[in-house]
Design an enzyme around this catalytic site. Structure first.
Site, PDB file in Angstrom:
ATOM      1  N   GLY A  18       5.784   2.445   3.337  1.00 39.83           N
ATOM      2  CA  GLY A  18       7.215   2.527   3.017  1.00 39.83           C
ATOM      3  C   GLY A  18       8.103   2.826   4.204  1.00 39.83           C
ATOM      4  N   VAL A  69      -4.240   4.108   4.019  1.00 40.13           N
ATOM      5  CA  VAL A  69      -4.581   3.689   2.647  1.00 40.13           C
ATOM      6  C   VAL A  69      -6.045   3.272   2.499  1.00 40.13           C
ATOM      7  CG1 VAL A  69      -2.240   3.032   1.917  1.00 40.13           C
ATOM      8  CG2 VAL A  69      -3.735   1.317   3.021  1.00 40.13           C
ATOM      9  N   TYR A 160      -6.755 -12.440   5.728  1.00 41.44           N
ATOM     10  CA  TYR A 160      -5.494 -12.024   5.091  1.00 41.44           C
ATOM     11  C   TYR A 160      -5.312 -12.715   3.730  1.00 41.44           C
ATOM     12  CZ  TYR A 160      -0.404 -11.227   4.788  1.00 41.44           C
ATOM     13  OH  TYR A 160       0.861 -10.871   4.395  1.00 41.44           O
ATOM     14  N   ALA A 162      -7.567 -14.028   1.801  1.00 43.75           N
ATOM     15  CA  ALA A 162      -8.554 -13.516   0.835  1.00 43.75           C
ATOM     16  C   ALA A 162      -8.108 -12.156   0.294  1.00 43.75           C
ATOM     17  CB  ALA A 162      -9.934 -13.414   1.487  1.00 43.75           C
ATOM     18  N   LYS A 164      -5.080 -11.072   0.035  1.00 49.30           N
ATOM     19  CA  LYS A 164      -3.895 -11.214  -0.811  1.00 49.30           C
ATOM     20  C   LYS A 164      -4.233 -11.887  -2.148  1.00 49.30           C
ATOM     21  CE  LYS A 164      -0.945  -9.190   1.882  1.00 49.30           C
ATOM     22  NZ  LYS A 164      -0.239  -7.968   1.463  1.00 49.30           N
TER      23      LYS A 164
HETATM   24  P1  NDP Z   1       5.340  -4.224   8.723  1.00 50.12           P
HETATM   25  O1  NDP Z   1       4.314  -4.393   9.782  1.00 50.12           O
HETATM   26  O2  NDP Z   1       6.772  -4.369   9.064  1.00 50.12           O
HETATM   27  O3  NDP Z   1       5.141  -2.797   8.006  1.00 50.12           O
HETATM   28  C1  NDP Z   1       3.876  -2.424   7.566  1.00 50.12           C
HETATM   29  C2  NDP Z   1       3.915  -1.068   6.919  1.00 50.12           C
HETATM   30  O4  NDP Z   1       2.607  -0.775   6.421  1.00 50.12           O
HETATM   31  C3  NDP Z   1       4.255   0.065   7.883  1.00 50.12           C
HETATM   32  O5  NDP Z   1       4.956   1.064   7.195  1.00 50.12           O
HETATM   33  C4  NDP Z   1       2.874   0.557   8.308  1.00 50.12           C
HETATM   34  O6  NDP Z   1       2.846   1.906   8.768  1.00 50.12           O
HETATM   35  C5  NDP Z   1       2.135   0.450   6.980  1.00 50.12           C
HETATM   36  N1  NDP Z   1       0.687   0.406   7.123  1.00 50.12           N
HETATM   37  C6  NDP Z   1      -0.066  -0.504   7.771  1.00 50.12           C
HETATM   38  N2  NDP Z   1      -1.374  -0.183   7.671  1.00 50.12           N
HETATM   39  C7  NDP Z   1      -1.440   0.959   6.951  1.00 50.12           C
HETATM   40  C8  NDP Z   1      -2.502   1.786   6.529  1.00 50.12           C
HETATM   41  N3  NDP Z   1      -3.779   1.531   6.836  1.00 50.12           N
HETATM   42  N4  NDP Z   1      -2.202   2.886   5.792  1.00 50.12           N
HETATM   43  C9  NDP Z   1      -0.902   3.169   5.481  1.00 50.12           C
HETATM   44  N5  NDP Z   1       0.141   2.432   5.857  1.00 50.12           N
HETATM   45  C10 NDP Z   1      -0.132   1.334   6.598  1.00 50.12           C
HETATM   46  O7  NDP Z   1       4.925  -5.271   7.592  1.00 50.12           O
HETATM   47  P2  NDP Z   1       5.815  -6.018   6.486  1.00 50.12           P
HETATM   48  O8  NDP Z   1       6.828  -5.116   5.956  1.00 50.12           O
HETATM   49  O9  NDP Z   1       6.168  -7.340   7.007  1.00 50.12           O
HETATM   50  O10 NDP Z   1       4.704  -6.251   5.363  1.00 50.12           O
HETATM   51  C11 NDP Z   1       4.676  -5.449   4.190  1.00 50.12           C
HETATM   52  C12 NDP Z   1       3.777  -6.132   3.186  1.00 50.12           C
HETATM   53  O11 NDP Z   1       4.313  -7.418   2.906  1.00 50.12           O
HETATM   54  C13 NDP Z   1       2.362  -6.355   3.699  1.00 50.12           C
HETATM   55  O12 NDP Z   1       1.447  -6.136   2.658  1.00 50.12           O
HETATM   56  C14 NDP Z   1       2.380  -7.814   4.111  1.00 50.12           C
HETATM   57  O13 NDP Z   1       1.091  -8.384   4.033  1.00 50.12           O
HETATM   58  C15 NDP Z   1       3.315  -8.391   3.067  1.00 50.12           C
HETATM   59  N6  NDP Z   1       3.916  -9.661   3.454  1.00 50.12           N
HETATM   60  C16 NDP Z   1       4.707  -9.759   4.558  1.00 50.12           C
HETATM   61  C17 NDP Z   1       5.253 -10.976   4.914  1.00 50.12           C
HETATM   62  C18 NDP Z   1       6.118 -11.154   6.110  1.00 50.12           C
HETATM   63  O14 NDP Z   1       6.420 -12.316   6.473  1.00 50.12           O
HETATM   64  N7  NDP Z   1       6.574 -10.107   6.763  1.00 50.12           N
HETATM   65  C19 NDP Z   1       4.971 -12.179   4.121  1.00 50.12           C
HETATM   66  C20 NDP Z   1       4.132 -11.956   2.972  1.00 50.12           C
HETATM   67  C21 NDP Z   1       3.642 -10.731   2.650  1.00 50.12           C
HETATM   68  P3  NDP Z   1       3.026   2.225  10.376  1.00 50.12           P
HETATM   69  O15 NDP Z   1       4.427   1.862  10.721  1.00 50.12           O
HETATM   70  O16 NDP Z   1       2.783   3.661  10.511  1.00 50.12           O
HETATM   71  O17 NDP Z   1       2.030   1.364  11.088  1.00 50.12           O
END
Ligand code: NDP
Length: 250
Positions: A18, A69, A160, A162, A164
Site C-alpha cells: 500500500g 508478504v 509473473y 503464472a 497472476k
Molecule cells: P510498485 O512497484 O509501484 O509497488 C509495489 C508495492 O508492493 C510497494 O508498496 C512494495 O513495497 C510492495 N511490495 C513488493 N514486494 C513486497 C513484499 N514481498 N511484501 C510486501 N510488500 C511488497 O508496483 P505497482 O503498484 O505497479 O503494482 C501493484 C500491483 O499491481 C502488483 O501486484 C502488480 O503486479 C500489479 N499490476 C501492475 C501493473 C502495472 O503496469 N504497474 C499492471 C498489472 C498489474 P516497497 O516499496 O517497500 O518495495
C-alpha cells in the site's frame, strides 16, 4: 499506528503493497471513502512514511508496517495488530507484487520463486489471515490485484503471468467458498499502468503495448483504485468471483 480521530470507528481497509503505485492509490481512495488504513510494504520506509503523513493530515488513522508478504507469520501478526489497533478489517486489497521478466530459458529458479512467492503465496497469506475474522463477523470484501498477463499470458513473463493466473483462480475459488458467509472476493486485472513497476519497461515495449490499447495510453494508478474501491464497496454487493480488466481496452 498514529493519527487523530481514534475515538471514531471508521471501517478499516488493509492494503498489502500500500505504500507505492496502485496500492498507494487504493489506500488514498479508500481513505477518501471513509476508511482507516492499514498498509504493508517490503522495504521503502520513506514512501510508507510519506503516505502515512498524507493520510494523517486528512484525519485518517494509519498503521504502516514493514511486512514481507511471503512470510505467513508476519502477515498474520500484521492483521492481528490491525484489528487490535484500528478495528475490524472490512476490506482487504492485495496489491504487493513484483516482476522479474526474462524468457523462460534465461529465467533462474530464483526469479521464478521470488515472483510466485511474492505475488501468489503473498495473496494466499493475506487472504487467509483476514478470512477468519471476516468469517466470524460474516462480513468482508477482498479485492486481489491480478494482471492482464494472468488472463492473456505475456512473453517474458512466465513467472509473473503464472502467479497472476493463480491469483485469479484463487479469487474465484475463494469467492465460491465464502460467499454464503457474507464475504465477497473479486479481482482486477490491470493493463499497463504508470508506476515504478512499469517505469523499468523500455520505450519500445511501452509503445507496443499502448499501440495495442484501445485508449492509446497507459493507465493511472488512480484509475485502477477507482475500480478496486467500487468492488470493495457495498455498491458491488452482488458482485463476487469477478475479474474486472482495467486495461484501457488492451
Ligand atoms: P510498485 O512497484 O509501484 O509497488 C509495489 C508495492 O508492493 C510497494 O508498496 C512494495 O513495497 C510492495 N511490495 C513488493 N514486494 C513486497 C513484499 N514481498 N511484501 C510486501 N510488500 C511488497 O508496483 P505497482 O503498484 O505497479 O503494482 C501493484 C500491483 O499491481 C502488483 O501486484 C502488480 O503486479 C500489479 N499490476 C501492475 C501493473 C502495472 O503496469 N504497474 C499492471 C498489472 C498489474 P516497497 O516499496 O517497500 O518495495
Amino acid at each position: 499506528m498514529n493519527g487523530p480521530g481514534q475515538e471514531t470507528s471508521r471501517p478499516v481497509a488493509l492494503v498489502s503493497g500500500g505504500s507505492r503505485g496502485i496500492g498507494r492509490a487504493v489506500a488514498l481512495r479508500l481513505a477518501e471513502e471513509g476508511h482507516d488504513v492499514s498498509l504493508c510494504y517490503r522495504g521503502d520506509e520513506q514512501a510508507a512514511a510519506n503516505l502515512r503523513k498524507e493520510l494523517n493530515e486528512i484525519g485518517v488513522r494509519v498503521l504502516a508496517r514493514r511486512v514481507d508478504v511471503t512470510d505467513a507469520a508476519a502477515v498474520r501478526d500484521w492483521v492481528d495488530a490491525t484489528e487490535l489497533e484500528l478495528g475490524p478489517v472490512a476490506v482487504a486489497v492485495t496489491s504487493a507484487g513484483i516482476t522479474r521478466d526474462r524468457p523462460m530459458l534465461l529465467m533462474s529458479d530464483g526469479d521464478w520463486h521470488d515472483v510466485v512467492d511474492t505475488n501468489l503465496d503473498g495473496v494466499h497469506h493475506v487472504c487467509k489471515a483476514v478470512l477468519f475474522p471476516m468469517m466470524k463477523r460474516r462480513a468482508g470484501s477482498i479485492v486481489t490485484v491480478a494482471s492482464v498477463s494472468g488472463l492473456q499470458g505475456n512473453a517474458g513473463q512466465t513467472n509473473y503471468a503464472a502467479s497472476k493466473a493463480g491469483i485469479i483462480a484463487l479469487s474465484r475459488s475463494l469467492a465460491k467458498e465464502v460467499g454464503r458467509r457474507g464475504i465477497r472476493v473479486n479481482s482486477v486485472a490491470p493493463g499497463l499502468i504508470d508506476t515504478d513497476m512499469s517505469a523499468v519497461l523500455d520505450d519500445r515495449v511501452r509503445q507496443q503495448v499502448t499501440e495495442r490499447t484501445a485508449l492509446g495510453r497507459a493507465g493511472l494508478a488512480a484509475e485502477v483504485a477507482e475500480v478496486v474501491a467500487f468492488l470493495a464497496s457495498a455498491r458491488a454487493s452482488y458482485v463476487t468471483g469477478a475479474v474486472l480488466p482495467v486495461d484501457g481496452g488492451l
